[in-house]
Design a protein around this motif. Structure first.
Motif, PDB file in Angstrom:
ATOM      1  N   SER A 341       0.892  -1.561  -0.135  1.00  0.00           N
ATOM      2  CA  SER A 341      -0.092   0.076   0.441  1.00  0.00           C
ATOM      3  C   SER A 341       1.343   0.993  -0.243  1.00  0.00           C
ATOM      4  O   SER A 341       0.599   2.319  -0.689  1.00  0.00           O
ATOM      5  CB  SER A 341      -0.794   0.513   1.625  1.00  0.00           C
ATOM      6  OG  SER A 341      -1.766   0.988   1.344  1.00  0.00           O
ATOM      7  N   ARG A 342       2.093   1.415   0.814  1.00  0.00           N
ATOM      8  CA  ARG A 342       2.730   2.248   0.963  1.00  0.00           C
ATOM      9  C   ARG A 342       3.466   2.662  -0.551  1.00  0.00           C
ATOM     10  O   ARG A 342       3.769   3.701  -0.744  1.00  0.00           O
ATOM     11  CB  ARG A 342       3.752   2.219   1.750  1.00  0.00           C
ATOM     12  CG  ARG A 342       2.740   2.380   3.241  1.00  0.00           C
ATOM     13  CD  ARG A 342       3.728   2.286   4.592  1.00  0.00           C
ATOM     14  NE  ARG A 342       5.290   3.292   4.255  1.00  0.00           N
ATOM     15  CZ  ARG A 342       6.357   3.395   5.324  1.00  0.00           C
ATOM     16  NH1 ARG A 342       6.458   2.905   6.902  1.00  0.00           N
ATOM     17  NH2 ARG A 342       6.975   4.650   5.196  1.00  0.00           N
ATOM     18  N   LEU A 343       4.004   1.409  -0.959  1.00  0.00           N
ATOM     19  CA  LEU A 343       4.669   1.594  -2.507  1.00  0.00           C
ATOM     20  C   LEU A 343       4.006   2.127  -3.253  1.00  0.00           C
ATOM     21  O   LEU A 343       4.156   3.644  -4.113  1.00  0.00           O
ATOM     22  CB  LEU A 343       4.875   0.414  -3.328  1.00  0.00           C
ATOM     23  CG  LEU A 343       5.597  -0.237  -4.479  1.00  0.00           C
ATOM     24  CD1 LEU A 343       7.023   0.691  -4.442  1.00  0.00           C
ATOM     25  CD2 LEU A 343       5.950  -1.150  -4.671  1.00  0.00           C
ATOM     26  N   GLU A 613      18.828  -1.702  -6.833  1.00  0.00           N
ATOM     27  CA  GLU A 613      19.053  -0.621  -8.008  1.00  0.00           C
ATOM     28  C   GLU A 613      19.375  -1.265  -9.238  1.00  0.00           C
ATOM     29  O   GLU A 613      20.795  -2.027  -9.552  1.00  0.00           O
ATOM     30  CB  GLU A 613      19.368   0.903  -8.194  1.00  0.00           C
ATOM     31  CG  GLU A 613      18.536   1.934  -6.839  1.00  0.00           C
ATOM     32  CD  GLU A 613      17.417   1.622  -8.034  1.00  0.00           C
ATOM     33  OE1 GLU A 613      17.229   2.480  -8.637  1.00  0.00           O
ATOM     34  OE2 GLU A 613      15.844   1.426  -6.867  1.00  0.00           O
ATOM     35  N   GLY A 614      18.727  -0.824 -10.397  1.00  0.00           N
ATOM     36  CA  GLY A 614      19.394  -2.155 -11.616  1.00  0.00           C
ATOM     37  C   GLY A 614      18.936  -3.313 -12.107  1.00  0.00           C
ATOM     38  O   GLY A 614      18.681  -3.092 -13.642  1.00  0.00           O
ATOM     39  N   THR A 664      12.650   1.102  -0.245  1.00  0.00           N
ATOM     40  CA  THR A 664      12.834   2.385   1.181  1.00  0.00           C
ATOM     41  C   THR A 664      11.020   2.911   0.716  1.00  0.00           C
ATOM     42  O   THR A 664      10.306   2.916   2.012  1.00  0.00           O
ATOM     43  CB  THR A 664      13.609   3.070   0.850  1.00  0.00           C
ATOM     44  OG1 THR A 664      13.990   3.771  -0.738  1.00  0.00           O
ATOM     45  CG2 THR A 664      14.610   2.821   1.389  1.00  0.00           C
ATOM     46  N   GLU A 665      10.277   3.220  -0.623  1.00  0.00           N
ATOM     47  CA  GLU A 665       9.630   3.194  -0.915  1.00  0.00           C
ATOM     48  C   GLU A 665       8.151   2.667  -0.321  1.00  0.00           C
ATOM     49  O   GLU A 665       7.141   2.921   0.775  1.00  0.00           O
ATOM     50  CB  GLU A 665       8.938   3.548  -2.344  1.00  0.00           C
ATOM     51  CG  GLU A 665       9.886   4.471  -3.054  1.00  0.00           C
ATOM     52  CD  GLU A 665       9.818   4.432  -4.474  1.00  0.00           C
ATOM     53  OE1 GLU A 665      10.463   5.444  -5.219  1.00  0.00           O
ATOM     54  OE2 GLU A 665       8.987   3.362  -5.079  1.00  0.00           O
ATOM     55  N   ILE A 668       9.483  -0.999   3.579  1.00  0.00           N
ATOM     56  CA  ILE A 668      10.450  -2.305   3.935  1.00  0.00           C
ATOM     57  C   ILE A 668      12.255  -2.481   4.626  1.00  0.00           C
ATOM     58  O   ILE A 668      12.058  -2.889   5.935  1.00  0.00           O
ATOM     59  CB  ILE A 668      10.702  -3.255   2.860  1.00  0.00           C
ATOM     60  CG1 ILE A 668       9.468  -4.058   2.933  1.00  0.00           C
ATOM     61  CG2 ILE A 668      11.578  -4.520   3.528  1.00  0.00           C
ATOM     62  CD1 ILE A 668       9.318  -4.649   1.113  1.00  0.00           C
ATOM     63  N   ILE A 669      12.759  -1.570   4.500  1.00  0.00           N
ATOM     64  CA  ILE A 669      13.539  -1.045   5.092  1.00  0.00           C
ATOM     65  C   ILE A 669      13.550   1.181   4.842  1.00  0.00           C
ATOM     66  O   ILE A 669      13.105   1.614   3.921  1.00  0.00           O
ATOM     67  CB  ILE A 669      15.346  -0.768   4.105  1.00  0.00           C
ATOM     68  CG1 ILE A 669      15.777  -0.063   2.951  1.00  0.00           C
ATOM     69  CG2 ILE A 669      15.130  -2.426   4.256  1.00  0.00           C
ATOM     70  CD1 ILE A 669      16.026  -0.699   2.169  1.00  0.00           C
ATOM     71  N   GLN A 670      14.498   1.225   6.283  1.00  0.00           N
ATOM     72  CA  GLN A 670      14.787   3.272   6.191  1.00  0.00           C
ATOM     73  C   GLN A 670      15.626   3.704   5.342  1.00  0.00           C
ATOM     74  O   GLN A 670      16.383   3.511   5.407  1.00  0.00           O
ATOM     75  CB  GLN A 670      15.601   3.412   7.777  1.00  0.00           C
ATOM     76  CG  GLN A 670      13.910   2.391   7.902  1.00  0.00           C
ATOM     77  CD  GLN A 670      12.724   3.087   8.435  1.00  0.00           C
ATOM     78  OE1 GLN A 670      12.257   4.213   8.508  1.00  0.00           O
ATOM     79  NE2 GLN A 670      11.402   2.202   7.995  1.00  0.00           N
ATOM     80  N   SER A 671      15.851   4.339   4.589  1.00  0.00           N
ATOM     81  CA  SER A 671      16.480   5.414   3.276  1.00  0.00           C
ATOM     82  C   SER A 671      17.791   5.892   4.456  1.00  0.00           C
ATOM     83  O   SER A 671      17.489   6.063   5.772  1.00  0.00           O
ATOM     84  CB  SER A 671      15.580   6.335   2.849  1.00  0.00           C
ATOM     85  OG  SER A 671      14.815   7.149   3.661  1.00  0.00           O
TER      86      SER A 671
END
Length: 671
Positions: A341-343, A613-614, A664-665, A668-671
């Motif tokens: 939902s947050r994503l 990423e990538g 992060t979006e 699940i993990i913090q930025s």
């Protein structure tokens, strides 16, 4: 199981659901008790959506809310309420989804369900083509060309039209460009003549880089297909749409054919699919009622032509449409769904939704960061085994969902090396010679007759004709077509049998003719497993057993899956819809597939590796629309598990990489 649902505020405001009218009784060929049971099994909200009386409506149904149950219950409810089943059309995006629709409505319908208007949009288009074979000058539409066959035809035509790229190192990219151009032209409903005119006029936004020589191949390509009653995948939308739009008498027939048109997975449809449906629905007071179920957050097939704007702007496409919503997610517990939902909130161009999820105190979310791919695979394995023990879950209820087929292969090899059974969901394509030859031999049971199948059966499993003989036969056939351009259509098989009947065949040609007659007789009353039986009869099975080519050994899996398909939909429909099959059918073990391949499925434990990423989002997906679609794909993956979610990332290709922005979006993990 009891569900205690809670609102998930991140899905924004609630959309109002309109009041429904009571259904009228019916004497239709429907088992009313089954219909009542299907209605009773729905929640109040689902039932209200299923029986809603409206001209046009979009049912917004987020992941796990049961939209297919609502859609199929609506279908049988309409039939029970007095709408003749032949005036109901229900379609969806994939063959698997279409089979599920049929499976769910069949118990409520008396009699034979083979003629129900239920299938993919392409299958509906094919039925319209066959209904109007005479108008289209297509009398034996039994062959749907696949990509490899298209490439074979375009290659021949490049040489026959003296295309400057024929025989050069640029031949293959030119073939790809021509086929892409043909697909774009048909999506734009452009005939070969219109495409050539557009290129001459410089009006080619949809055909950049296309030359006049390329367009000429399109013209010859269409002539070739028409000569042998062949169509390609795009024709299943292009031909019926052109037919309805250019022939008013036919348009009147189809625009009055159905009272209700229902579409599941609407967010996956392309503009050309929607254009066909709009032509069928019609306009004005006589227009059919249109009801679509969709979730714009699960629109992940832009690369196959789907257009998420058609769902977002639904009320612009379909006048005075009501927007309905079902909210209760029965699959994904709150601890997991809250991340999805947050994503998805980071995609701004979407319908506002409100969803409710149930708490499950046992649900788990695990995030794993490792230094390299080997350590990541080991950690995923250990967490899966722990989850299976904790929840007493068999491997068949576990899935590893990857971004690429390459990663699927890597995980399958790693787990197999650890003696963990895996079920790699891998597609069988029809390019392997024994499979392609067998399919062409099976086409002998239909009226299909074209040079592509002739050239294949002439050389496998036995070489009946040398290349010189096939060239001679092709020249004879072309001479006959040139002599009688408006005469009866004849293909190479019919010509061979005619020559053989007059005693004009040589030894190899005679042997091939006799084998064709023998196979036709064999297939007149096909056995229950016709593909396997014919493979044995022709000696293909034995030849493959002695083959050293690895691709040949896909044949046993193909036989099993193709014959299962025959059991479900019959031989004729199987031959018309064969493109590729899934190797996973009937296998045990941990499921390994792509995120795209998991759409519509659910598992107790889901592992999502390679979230850096990538890799995900993929480095080639850079513009905002691409990133939004990648984010929707991540949302689909995050909403598959029912008990445990495992997300992992590591360095790849010897390089350290940052964790995916989606982690992060999603919180699940913090930025």
């Amino acid at each position: 199981m009891q569900f205690d649902f809670e609102d998930d505020d991140s899905f924004n405001e609630t959309l109002a659901i309109a009041t429904t009218n009571d259904p009228k009784p019916s004497g239709n060929s429907v088992d009313r008790q089954v219909v009542e049971r299907m209605l009773a099994e729905l929640s109040d909200e689902q039932r209200e959506a299923a029986i809603k009386t409206t001209r046009n409506a979009l049912l917004l149904a987020p992941a796990g809310t049961g939209k297919t149950r609502v859609m199929t219950t609506r279908f049988v409810h309409l039939a029970s309420s007095g709408v003749p089943v032949e005036r109901l059309l229900m379609c969806t995006f994939t063959n698997a989804a279409a089979n599920e629709l049929l499976d769910r409505v069949t118990p409520a319908i008396y009699g034979d369900c083979d003629n129900l208007w239920v299938g993919t949009t392409h299958a509906i288009g094919l039925r319209i083509i066959r209904e109007h074979a005479a108008e289209l000058n297509l009398f034996n539409v039994d062959t749907i060309m696949d990509r490899q066959q298209q490439e074979e035809v375009v290659t021949k035509l490049m040489y026959s039209t003296e295309h400057p790229m024929a025989g050069t190192p640029n031949q293959k990219p030119t073939i790809d460009r021509i086929l892409d151009f043909i697909e774009e032209a048909k999506n734009a409903m452009k005939s070969p003549e219109e495409a050539v005119d557009a290129i001459d006029a410089g009006d080619v936004d949809w055909a950049r880089g296309v030359s006049f020589e390329d367009a000429r191949v399109y013209t010859e390509y269409e002539r070739f297909k028409l000569a042998y009653c062949m169509i390609d995948y795009n024709d299943m939308l292009y031909l019926p749409t052109r037919l309805i739009e250019t022939n008013e008498e036919i348009a009147e027939t189809w625009r009055g054919m159905f009272a209700h048109v229902l579409v599941d997975e609407y967010q996956d449809l392309s503009r050309s699919q929607i254009r066909l449906l709009k032509n069928i629905v019609g306009t004005g007071n006589d227009a059919a009622c249109f009801y679509a179920a969709a979730d714009d957050d699960q629109s992940i097939y832009g690369w196959r032509g789907s257009d998420v704007r058609a769902t977002i702007d639904f009320q612009r496409y379909w006048n005075e449409a009501d927007i309905l919503q079902i909210r209760d997610n029965y699959r994904t517990p709150k601890a997991i769904f809250s991340h999805a939902s947050r994503l998805i909130r980071h995609n701004t161009d979407r319908h506002a939704k409100n969803i409710r999820t149930a708490r499950d105190p046992d649900a788990l979310v695990r995030s794993l960061q490792k230094q390299d791919e080997a350590a990541e695979k080991q950690a995923v394995l250990e967490n899966i085994l722990e989850g299976c023990r904790r929840f007493d879950i068999p491997f068949e209820r576990v899935a590893i969902l990857c971004r690429s087929n390459r990663m699927c292969q890597e995980f399958a090899s790693f787990f197999a090396a650890k003696d963990v059974p895996v079920n790699l969901h891998e597609s069988i394509r029809l390019s392997a010679e024994p499979i392609r030859a067998l399919v062409n031999w099976m086409q002998i049971s239909t009226k299909a007759d074209n040079p592509l199948m002739y050239e294949q059966i002439a050389i496998y499993p036995e070489v009946y004709l040398p290349e010189a003989a096939m060239i001679d036969h092709a020249a004879r056939l072309q001479k006959r077509h040139n002599k009688q351009p408006n005469g009866p259509k004849i293909g190479p098989i019919a010509m061979l049998l005619e020559m053989h009947g007059r005693g004009k065949t040589t030894s190899g040609s005679a042997a091939l003719a006799e084998k064709i007659v023998e196979v036709r007789a064999f297939l007149e009353n096909p056995p229950s497993a016709p593909f396997a039986a014919l493979a044995d009869h022709l000696g293909i099975t034995e030849k493959v057993a002695n083959s050293t080519r690895s691709e040949d050994h896909q044949l046993p899996a193909f036989l099993r899956l193709a014959d299962e398909m025959v059991g479900q939909i019959g031989l004729t429909k199987t031959l018309a819809s064969l493109t590729q099959l899934d190797l996973n059918a009937g296998k045990d073990g941990i499921n390994i597939t792509t995120m795209h391949g998991a759409k519509g499925l659910e598992f107790d434990i889901v592992a999502l590796p390679g979230w850096e990423e990538g890799e995900f989002p993929n480095a080639t997906r850079r513009n905002p629309n691409d990133i939004s679609e990648e984010r929707r794909l991540a949302y689909v993956a995050l909403t598959r598990p029912k008990k445990m979610l495992i997300v992992s990332w590591s360095g790849r290709d010897g390089r350290q990489r940052r964790p995916s922005r989606f982690l992060t979006e999603a919180g699940i993990i913090q930025s």
